[in-house]
Scaffold this motif. Structure first.
Motif, PDB file in Angstrom:
ATOM      1  N   PRO A  84      -5.932   6.058  -3.742  1.00  0.00           N
ATOM      2  CA  PRO A  84      -6.062   4.584  -2.623  1.00  0.00           C
ATOM      3  C   PRO A  84      -7.359   3.759  -3.240  1.00  0.00           C
ATOM      4  N   ARG A  85      -8.271   4.776  -3.627  1.00  0.00           N
ATOM      5  CA  ARG A  85      -9.319   3.595  -3.464  1.00  0.00           C
ATOM      6  C   ARG A  85      -9.191   2.308  -4.475  1.00  0.00           C
ATOM      7  N   LEU A 100      -2.239   2.725   4.074  1.00  0.00           N
ATOM      8  CA  LEU A 100      -3.182   3.699   3.353  1.00  0.00           C
ATOM      9  C   LEU A 100      -2.673   4.667   4.785  1.00  0.00           C
ATOM     10  N   VAL A 149      -3.224  -3.610   4.476  1.00  0.00           N
ATOM     11  CA  VAL A 149      -3.932  -2.591   3.298  1.00  0.00           C
ATOM     12  C   VAL A 149      -3.898  -0.733   4.201  1.00  0.00           C
ATOM     13  N   ALA A 150      -5.184  -1.669   5.532  1.00  0.00           N
ATOM     14  CA  ALA A 150      -5.117  -0.107   5.571  1.00  0.00           C
ATOM     15  C   ALA A 150      -4.274   0.745   6.011  1.00  0.00           C
ATOM     16  N   ARG A 196       0.866   4.518  -3.034  1.00  0.00           N
ATOM     17  CA  ARG A 196       0.741   5.326  -2.695  1.00  0.00           C
ATOM     18  C   ARG A 196       2.060   5.901  -3.353  1.00  0.00           C
ATOM     19  N   VAL A 202      -6.974  -5.690  -2.008  1.00  0.00           N
ATOM     20  CA  VAL A 202      -7.887  -6.370  -1.768  1.00  0.00           C
ATOM     21  C   VAL A 202      -8.017  -8.026  -2.341  1.00  0.00           C
ATOM     22  N   ALA A 206      -6.496   0.407  -2.756  1.00  0.00           N
ATOM     23  CA  ALA A 206      -7.158  -0.611  -1.917  1.00  0.00           C
ATOM     24  C   ALA A 206      -8.259  -1.583  -2.848  1.00  0.00           C
ATOM     25  N   VAL A 211      -5.904  -7.475   4.394  1.00  0.00           N
ATOM     26  CA  VAL A 211      -6.399  -5.997   4.648  1.00  0.00           C
ATOM     27  C   VAL A 211      -6.373  -4.949   5.405  1.00  0.00           C
ATOM     28  N   ALA A 270       0.862  -1.461  -0.259  1.00  0.00           N
ATOM     29  CA  ALA A 270       0.157   0.131  -0.082  1.00  0.00           C
ATOM     30  C   ALA A 270       1.182   0.790  -0.018  1.00  0.00           C
TER      31      ALA A 270
END
Length: 121
Positions: free
Chosen positions: A65-66, A108, A104-105, A59, A73, A69, A101, A55
């Protein structure tokens, strides 16, 4: 102003993303017999750190970002399916997917924090 090598969308950022993807392929798809043994839970930390790194690198390379993500995922889910069905002597895991997941969060969120800190300078 930061160091030019840390500029978003530059060659170093694309190289970092490519290297991180290559590392992820090695980590996620190495046959089970070649995976080193580790204490319980370490594999979840590896998954979390790997997807946080993906991630962050994504970036830095300028991926929205969307979009990033969704891609990460999907990659996480696909990697667990491949581990479950391919003759890699590995098994897919919902817990690994959740760690991916979460990674990833966190990646970000870390990028957002770094970007805010950089703008406030």
């Amino acid at each position: 102003m930061g160091h030019p090598a840390l500029a978003v969308h530059g060659a170093p950022s694309r190289a970092a993303l490519a290297l991180t993807v290559l590392v992820s392929l090695a980590v996620l798809f190495t046959p089970g017999d070649d995976v080193p043994s580790a204490p319980p839970g370490v594999d979840k930390l590896v998954h979390l750190a790997l997807f946080a790194a993906l991630a962050l690198a994504g970036r830095w390379a300028g991926i929205a970002p969307r979009v990033l993500a969704v891609l990460l995922v999907a990659y996480a889910g696909a990697s667990e399916v491949v581990q479950a069905v391919a003759p890699l002597n590995r098994s897919g895991s919902v817990a690994d997917l959740l760690a991916d997941v979460l990674g990833v969060a966190l990646g970000l969120l870390a990028w957002t924090g770094l970007a805010r800190a950089r703008r406030s300078r």
